[in-house]
Write a protein that holds these residues in place. Structure first.
Motif: not given
Length: 323
Positions: A167-190
């Motif tokens: 738990e010291r390290f950043l780790y999420f469940n991808a069941g929900w997430f949000f951001g300000v710009d889906p284009a940039e968020f999606g580009r980096r994620l992809r």
């Protein structure tokens, strides 16, 4: 709000989500976008599209269905649908992604998301990585990823947790997430997911990437965009506002009563009831009452709450693992 729906039951879950949004968040002023994978590109050779009944139900509940032609993941990694689906959203407009097996239980539009500081679900366990003995550590595995994409890992650490505690390290469940710009968020994620999949690197050589790839890359993207762990203002997510129910046996085993009541009410709706015909879990756990009569009492007095692995084992022993 973005979800993914396709045949094989995910479309049924998506319709239940849409019904719960309409019932429990009348003040929601956003749009519900449903990404539907198409039988081409990375899904060529199979037809992942929704049933006509599920499509009709989603439309009746006000959802907007957009076709998704997957290129990078598709059938080989269905979790990648959520990664590629971000490209369907309008650039520059804040977004919230939800897994389709989620219930909306309250006014989700009133949750004070700070879209400029992305975050994701903390309802997770130590599923990844699994550091091999005498070789890699949690620190070395995660640091290899942060270094690879030019990120400062130290700024993402929870220093209240001991060294080498997961738990010291950043780790999420991808069941929900949000951001300000889906284009940039999606580009980096992809881009980063494809890079890790194609060339995991030495530190990840012994690590399983399936089905964890989306959850491996998600914290990197969130951190790179100035985000991090959600604060107490988002406690309604995985709380009073949403419930990631996963499947009916787990819902009856560990879900809040409010979510169980809601699923049963939605199952009786004229738009939803036809979707449940022939679905054994709903027929037996909801229709025959086995969920309330047998599963809930099995776990009613467990303290502390058992692990999911333990839940699954006990449900299988009782022949109630119906999925």
């Amino acid at each position: 709000m973005l979800i993914v729906a396709q045949g094989g039951g995910i479309d049924r879950e998506a319709a239940i989500l849409a019904a719960s949004l309409r019932r429990n968040a009348p003040g929601f002023r956003g749009r519900l976008i449903v990404a539907e994978p198409q039988p081409e590109g990375a899904w060529a050779g199979t037809d992942p599209r929704m049933s006509g009944a599920a499509r009709a139900a989603l439309t009746q509940f006000g959802a907007e269905i957009r076709p998704l032609v997957a290129q990078d993941f598709g059938e080989s990694y269905p979790h990648g649908n959520k990664i590629e689906a971000l490209g369907l959203l309008d650039p520059g407009r804040p977004f919230l992604f939800l897994d389709s097996d989620t219930l909306v239980l309250g006014e989700i539009g009133a949750v004070p998301f700070d879209f400029a500081r992305p975050a994701a679900s903390m309802r997770r366990t130590n599923t990844w990585p699994e550091p091999p003995a005498y070789r890699e550590t949690y620190d070395s595995i995660w640091r290899s990823l942060y270094d690879r994409f030019g990120l400062d890992m130290d700024g993402s650490l929870d220093l209240t947790q001991p060294e080498e505690h997961w738990e010291r390290f950043l780790y999420f469940n991808a069941g929900w997430f949000f951001g300000v710009d889906p284009a940039e968020f999606g580009r980096r994620l992809r881009d980063w997911a494809v890079a890790v999949r194609d060339e995991p690197g030495e530190a990840l050589a012994c690590q399983s990437l399936d089905p964890w790839l989306d959850q491996i890359v998600l914290p990197l993207v969130v951190h790179s965009l100035g985000g991090g762990r959600p604060g107490p203002e988002l406690d309604g997510m995985d709380g009073d506002v949403t419930c990631h129910w996963r499947n009916l046996p787990l819902l009856y085993a560990r879900g809040p009563q409010r979510a169980i009541d809601e699923v049963e009410a939605i199952a009786a709706l004229p738009e939803i009831a036809p979707l449940l015909d022939g679905w054994e879990p709903a027929q037996r756990l909801i229709g025959d009452g086995l969920g309330r009569r047998r599963i809930q009492p099995m776990f009613a007095h467990d303290d502390p709450a058992p692990t999911e692995q333990s839940l699954r084992h006990r449900l299988r022993q009782a022949e109630l693992w119906l999925v």
